[in-house]
Design an enzyme around this catalytic site. Structure first.
Site, mmCIF file in Angstrom:
data_model
loop_
_atom_site.group_PDB
_atom_site.id
_atom_site.type_symbol
_atom_site.label_atom_id
_atom_site.label_comp_id
_atom_site.label_asym_id
_atom_site.label_seq_id
_atom_site.Cartn_x
_atom_site.Cartn_y
_atom_site.Cartn_z
ATOM 1 N N HIS A 1 37.827 40.919 41.376
ATOM 2 C CA HIS A 1 36.576 40.234 41.001
ATOM 3 C C HIS A 1 36.390 38.921 41.774
ATOM 4 O O HIS A 1 37.350 38.216 42.063
ATOM 5 C CB HIS A 1 36.461 40.039 39.491
ATOM 6 C CG HIS A 1 37.510 39.172 38.854
ATOM 7 N ND1 HIS A 1 37.377 37.815 38.760
ATOM 8 C CD2 HIS A 1 38.674 39.476 38.248
ATOM 9 C CE1 HIS A 1 38.429 37.315 38.115
ATOM 10 N NE2 HIS A 1 39.247 38.308 37.799
ATOM 11 N N ASP B 1 34.401 36.318 40.790
ATOM 12 C CA ASP B 1 34.171 35.105 40.001
ATOM 13 C C ASP B 1 35.483 34.493 39.514
ATOM 14 O O ASP B 1 36.495 35.176 39.392
ATOM 15 C CB ASP B 1 33.266 35.399 38.794
ATOM 16 C CG ASP B 1 33.852 36.431 37.837
ATOM 17 O OD1 ASP B 1 34.354 37.470 38.319
ATOM 18 O OD2 ASP B 1 33.840 36.193 36.612
ATOM 19 N N GLU C 1 33.424 39.112 35.920
ATOM 20 C CA GLU C 1 34.500 39.743 35.159
ATOM 21 C C GLU C 1 34.904 38.841 34.005
ATOM 22 O O GLU C 1 35.105 39.281 32.884
ATOM 23 C CB GLU C 1 35.690 40.001 36.095
ATOM 24 C CG GLU C 1 36.779 40.890 35.506
ATOM 25 C CD GLU C 1 37.858 40.153 34.729
ATOM 26 O OE1 GLU C 1 38.673 40.816 34.076
ATOM 27 O OE2 GLU C 1 37.889 38.901 34.733
ATOM 28 N N GLU C 2 34.991 37.554 34.312
ATOM 29 C CA GLU C 2 35.519 36.605 33.319
ATOM 30 C C GLU C 2 34.591 36.419 32.119
ATOM 31 O O GLU C 2 35.018 35.982 31.065
ATOM 32 C CB GLU C 2 35.769 35.233 33.985
ATOM 33 C CG GLU C 2 36.788 35.270 35.118
ATOM 34 C CD GLU C 2 38.229 35.443 34.647
ATOM 35 O OE1 GLU C 2 38.451 35.609 33.437
ATOM 36 O OE2 GLU C 2 39.134 35.424 35.514
ATOM 37 N N ASP D 1 44.344 42.603 39.764
ATOM 38 C CA ASP D 1 43.882 41.489 38.922
ATOM 39 C C ASP D 1 44.807 41.214 37.753
ATOM 40 O O ASP D 1 44.373 40.745 36.715
ATOM 41 C CB ASP D 1 42.460 41.802 38.411
ATOM 42 C CG ASP D 1 41.866 40.658 37.612
ATOM 43 O OD1 ASP D 1 42.260 39.495 37.857
ATOM 44 O OD2 ASP D 1 41.024 40.922 36.740
ATOM 45 N N HIS E 1 43.571 30.553 34.473
ATOM 46 C CA HIS E 1 42.595 29.947 33.552
ATOM 47 C C HIS E 1 42.998 28.526 33.164
ATOM 48 O O HIS E 1 42.429 27.962 32.233
ATOM 49 C CB HIS E 1 42.376 30.798 32.278
ATOM 50 C CG HIS E 1 41.800 32.159 32.562
ATOM 51 N ND1 HIS E 1 41.203 32.931 31.597
ATOM 52 C CD2 HIS E 1 41.717 32.873 33.701
ATOM 53 C CE1 HIS E 1 40.797 34.075 32.136
ATOM 54 N NE2 HIS E 1 41.116 34.057 33.419
HETATM 55 ZN ZN LIG Z 1 41.063 38.082 36.737
#
Ligand SMILES: [Zn+2]
Length: 392
Positions: free
Chosen positions: A95, A97, A158-159, A182, A363
């Site tokens: 992904h 993003d 995705e997030e 991922d 994150h």
């Molecule tokens: Zn991810």
């Protein structure tokens, strides 16, 4: 990490790291993938892919007001590279993003680890996956390695809840199986199972009244909701299931009997029946509490994504294992509690696993990635392409 790959698959580590650094320096929080999509389109074309962008941004804009999502600036990139053999048609996906902006990221390269000054996230989730895929196809091109048809998808949002994958016309890809790069773990961990997630939003309606003058005329929605919540077990329910209520909003003033409470929660389980049962218990708790308090409630339930559980003898897993073994690693089939684009692919009939690209503490501003893991990501792609060549 000792890796024994054929010389043809040797990764150019400096080229890969500089590509990774270039990608993390393009800010791309969810819904703002335009700049990175333009760069990636060129990079895919340079590696012999035909690239198109789908209409995911249009679909996102349509849904954005109701779900309070960004309007979207780019669609998913869908790239195909014609095969030189009739090996299975593979999908590789990552992904574009990042969970938040990393504008002004200051990457520090130290002892084989790339991290930040802890002022922003790094963005290795999921640019490590993208860099790994691109480096693999630099090698394919350089060494003229044989391969079957390949599709690469770089998804948006995705997030925010796997929106790019959900908007993707998966059926039109005609791929046999897929690899999503991922997962935060080390490369030997192949994620072959992840739970279903069902989300629910509940509004409890009571009746407002002056709290000092005529409280007996009121119905306290807050109290009814609290009573219901107190009857609902939360956290880990069993080895494969969890339940959580994460949002509770109620009341405006202290001198009014609260007439409205709003709650949001989720349940997850590998087992679809179990996740439905966990949500049904929530409903029953609100039915009981609201009947005691003479309140009413409404509950909206939505499947966020479907779960999947693959076995070692599934082709998609077999080839991941074979690839990892050629790299001198000991593969392991693992389960992950979170959703990823892999859930959507499996839910739409494309067997897919999630591969570890090594981003750790993602994150957060403490996110980092080992260069060896970036290298392994590129090698995995090459080794999987080689593995399916002799698939019967
Ligand atoms: Zn991810």
């Amino acid at each position: 990490m000792s890796i024994k790959l054929p010389a043809a698959m040797e990764v150019n580590q400096e080229r890969l790291v500089s590509l990774f650094l270039e990608l993390i320096n393009i800010d791309s929080p969810s819904g703002f993938e335009r700049a990175i999509a333009d760069v990636l389109k060129n990079k895919l074309e340079e590696r012999g892919f035909q690239v198109r962008e789908d209409d995911a941004a249009v679909k996102l804009a349509r849904e954005s007001p109701a779900k309070r999502l960004p309007k979207g600036t780019a669609g998913n990139l869908i790239a195909t590279r014609k095969g030189t053999t009739d090996a299975p048609h593979l999908l590789f996906m990552a992904h574009m993003d990042t969970v938040v902006s990393n504008k002004g990221v200051h990457a520090i390269r130290e002892h084989g680890v790339i991290k930040t000054d802890e002022k922003t996230i790094l963005g290795a989730d999921d640019k490590a996956g993208i860099a790994g895929i691109l480096e693999a196809f630099s090698i394919v091109q350089e060494k003229n390695l044989p391969h079957g048809d390949v599709t690469v998808v770089f998804s948006i949002c995705e997030e925010l809840g796997l929106y790019g994958a959900k908007y993707l016309d998966v059926e039109s890809l005609h791929v046999d199986f897929g690899y999503v790069l991922d997962s935060g773990g080390p490369p030997e961990k192949v994620i072959g199972a992840a739970p279903y997630e069902v989300d629910y939003r509940i509004t409890v309606h009571g009746k407002a009244a002056h709290s000092g003058v005529n409280p007996e005329d009121g119905i306290n929605a807050l109290a009814a909701a609290c009573s219901a919540v107190s009857q609902i077990k939360q956290g880990r329910m069993d080895e494969h299931s969890t339940r959580n209520i994460g949002v509770f909003r109620a009341g405006e003033t202290t001198n009014t009997v609260c007439d409205r409470a709003h709650l949001e929660g989720e349940a997850r389980s590998l087992d679809k029946k179990e996740v439905d049962a966990l949500v049904a218990e929530v409903r029953q708790a609100f039915e009981r509490a609201c009947s005691t308090f003479h309140a009413t409630f409404e509950m909206e339930v939505e499947e966020a994504y479907s779960g999947f559980q693959l076995a070692e003898n599934d082709d998609v897993v077999k080839h991941a294992f074979k690839a990892l073994k050629t790299m001198g690693l000991t593969p392991e089939l693992a389960e992950r509690g979170g959703g990823s684009d892999t859930n959507v692919l499996n839910g739409r009939g494309i067997p897919a696993v999630n591969l570890g690209v090594g981003a750790s503490r993602d994150h957060t501003v403490y996110e980092s990635v080992h260069e060896a893991h970036l290298v392994a990501a590129a090698q995995m792609v090459c080794a999987i392409l080689a593995s399916v060549l002799d698939a019967e």
